[in-house]
Design a protein around this motif. Structure first.
Motif, PDB file in Angstrom:
ATOM      1  N   TYR A   1      74.515  14.047  46.615  1.00  0.00           N
ATOM      2  CA  TYR A   1      73.270  14.195  45.846  1.00  0.00           C
ATOM      3  C   TYR A   1      72.140  13.231  46.228  1.00  0.00           C
ATOM      4  O   TYR A   1      71.038  13.375  45.756  1.00  0.00           O
ATOM      5  N   VAL A   2      72.448  12.211  47.005  1.00  0.00           N
ATOM      6  CA  VAL A   2      71.392  11.244  47.332  1.00  0.00           C
ATOM      7  C   VAL A   2      71.072  11.337  48.815  1.00  0.00           C
ATOM      8  O   VAL A   2      71.967  11.246  49.659  1.00  0.00           O
ATOM      9  N   GLN A   3      69.805  11.575  49.099  1.00  0.00           N
ATOM     10  CA  GLN A   3      69.389  11.605  50.493  1.00  0.00           C
ATOM     11  C   GLN A   3      68.386  10.489  50.711  1.00  0.00           C
ATOM     12  O   GLN A   3      67.304  10.475  50.118  1.00  0.00           O
ATOM     13  N   LEU A   4      68.772   9.538  51.511  1.00  0.00           N
ATOM     14  CA  LEU A   4      67.888   8.397  51.745  1.00  0.00           C
ATOM     15  C   LEU A   4      66.784   8.799  52.721  1.00  0.00           C
ATOM     16  O   LEU A   4      67.028   9.578  53.637  1.00  0.00           O
ATOM     17  N   PRO A   5      65.564   8.275  52.529  1.00  0.00           N
ATOM     18  CA  PRO A   5      64.467   8.658  53.441  1.00  0.00           C
ATOM     19  C   PRO A   5      64.736   8.171  54.864  1.00  0.00           C
ATOM     20  O   PRO A   5      65.204   7.043  55.051  1.00  0.00           O
ATOM     21  N   THR A   6      64.490   9.050  55.824  1.00  0.00           N
ATOM     22  CA  THR A   6      64.687   8.648  57.235  1.00  0.00           C
ATOM     23  C   THR A   6      63.325   8.487  57.888  1.00  0.00           C
ATOM     24  O   THR A   6      62.314   8.995  57.395  1.00  0.00           O
ATOM     25  N   GLU A   7      63.316   7.797  59.031  1.00  0.00           N
ATOM     26  CA  GLU A   7      62.049   7.549  59.729  1.00  0.00           C
ATOM     27  C   GLU A   7      61.511   8.867  60.303  1.00  0.00           C
ATOM     28  O   GLU A   7      62.261   9.648  60.899  1.00  0.00           O
ATOM     29  N   SER A   8      60.221   9.143  60.112  1.00  0.00           N
ATOM     30  CA  SER A   8      59.649  10.378  60.663  1.00  0.00           C
ATOM     31  C   SER A   8      59.224  10.152  62.104  1.00  0.00           C
ATOM     32  O   SER A   8      58.700   9.092  62.448  1.00  0.00           O
ATOM     33  N   ARG A   9      59.528  11.146  62.929  1.00  0.00           N
ATOM     34  CA  ARG A   9      59.168  10.974  64.352  1.00  0.00           C
ATOM     35  C   ARG A   9      57.786  11.544  64.630  1.00  0.00           C
ATOM     36  O   ARG A   9      57.409  12.540  64.104  1.00  0.00           O
TER      37      ARG A   9
END
Lengths: 104, 308
Positions: free
Chosen positions: A96-104
């Motif tokens: 249920y938890v999606q951590l923010p990832t770096e946008s390319r």
């Protein structure tokens, strides 16, 4: 492996401090369980697939089983509770938890 | 519906969010293995030597932490309770004066008792065989203590544990090679017979104390002391016709044979009478204070009634 050994010593000291020193400091009649607090924190902040939190759960629960003075509790009760808690945290974080990832 | 997500990214999320059958199986096997390990430890009682080993290697550090914790707790308690201390001091002075007058009367009674014993040739024998022990740690949440005496000191399950002032603390629970657990009287598992002994109030009036002690009849009210958990103790099963008052002193009775007679348990704090219940119930203030407790005694051998 080095991390696990450090964790083992840290949890051992933590359980001694909890059973020896903080046994004199009830908070509104309750005694905070620092082992469980630590296990929850380490599992929340590590990556869900890492295994250190699982080790912390097992070792922390095992030390609690050893240092808790209760005759009517099954030896291993805290270890199983702690492992169950770790699995629940990991499951919730993965599902249920999606951590923010770096946008390319 | 069309998905705008990159397929590679979507697969990655799928992988993260779904446990594969293999990992589920692996996790299940590990969990069952741990469960089996603990079941075996409990069945074979091998958990005892493990616990004893850890207590043995940790006891110096734990005792040091225990003493430091006790000191720190007393210090903070002094700060937080400074307001109440004045009033408490005043009450204690008053109580002290009252106790001094009682002591002087009891001294007289003791002299008389000694004379009577000599006459009856009973002699004064030691009622208990005591063993000194030190507290290693407390588990107040479960109303238990860990002490530094065990099987090697011939400690057995069920031995009574008291303070230096003959105040009942509890009984020995689990015994390890070098350590033992003490189940406090406030533990939910604890239950034993107790009594409230008091002088008949009518006879006390208008007579001086010395003659009162000789002439009055001691009225005894019996009940069962039960632990309520969280350092709470209750005196239950007191017949409704027996009158009990706040601050009445509760001591152990020889009825159950668990503890020797006459050990101090505490004072009545609050009396609860329900119309539905055929008995009265009273909350007890324990006579011991875990904050100040450090050294305790184990009764290895006792006579149920002193002097027999």
């Amino acid at each position: 492996m080095r991390k696990v050994i450090i964790l083992l010593f840290f949890l051992y000291i933590l359980v001694l401090v909890q059973a020896g020193f903080f046994a004199h400091f009830p908070i509104f009649g309750f005694f905070p369980n620092f082992i469980f607090i630590f296990v929850i924190i380490i599992n929340i902040f590590e990556k869900p697939k890492d295994k250190l939190g699982l080790c912390a759960g097992f070792l922390g629960g095992f030390f609690l089983d050893i240092f808790s003075l209760s005759n009517n509790l099954f030896f291993g009760f805290y270890t199983l509770i702690s492992l169950f808690l770790v699995i629940c945290i990991k499951f919730i974080l993965m599902r249920y938890v999606q951590l923010p990832t770096e946008s390319r | 519906m069309r998905s705008y997500m990159n397929p590679a990214k979507r697969d990655g999320i799928k992988k993260r969010t779904q446990f594969s059958l293999h990992s589920k199986l692996k996790l299940g096997v590990i969990f069952l293995g741990i469960l089996a390990f603990f079941v075996i430890l409990n069945i074979t009682n091998f958990s005892k030597p493990i616990k004893n080993f850890f207590y043995l290697i940790s006891s110096p550090v734990e005792q040091m932490l225990f003493r430091k914790g006790s000191g720190a707790s007393n210090f903070f308690e002094g700060i937080f309770r400074s307001g109440k201390l004045m009033e408490e001091n005043k009450n204690l002075r008053f109580e002290n004066q009252e106790l001094l007058s009682r002591i002087s009367a009891l001294n007289e009674a003791e002299k008389e008792n000694e004379t009577l014993r000599d006459v009856l040739n009973l002699g004064m024998k030691n009622d208990f065989e005591l063993l000194f022990a030190q507290i290693v740690s407390k588990d107040i949440a479960r109303d238990s203590l860990l002490i530094d005496k065990g099987l090697k000191d011939e400690i057995k399950k069920g031995f009574p544990v008291i303070t230096g002032q003959k105040v009942l603390l509890g009984r020995i629970g689990e015994v390890y090679d070098n350590f033992s657990e003490v189940i406090l009287v406030s533990n939910k598992e604890s239950s034993f017979d107790a009594k409230i002994s008091k002088l008949d109030v009518k006879e006390v009036e208008d007579i001086n104390i010395f003659s009162t002690l000789r002439s009055t009849r001691v009225k005894e009210v019996y009940g069962v002391v039960k632990g309520g958990g969280g350092l709470k103790i209750y005196l239950d099963l007191i017949p409704r016709e027996d009158k009990i008052l706040k601050d009445d002193i509760i001591t152990t009775a020889a009825l159950g044979g668990i503890f020797p007679q006459g050990l101090l348990v505490g004072r009545v704090k609050d009396i609860k009478i329900s119309d539905l219940d055929p008995f009265q119930k009273a909350e007890i203030t324990p006579a011991f204070s875990l904050q100040d407790l450090d050294k305790i005694f184990i009764i290895k051998n006792f006579k149920l009634v002193a002097g027999q």
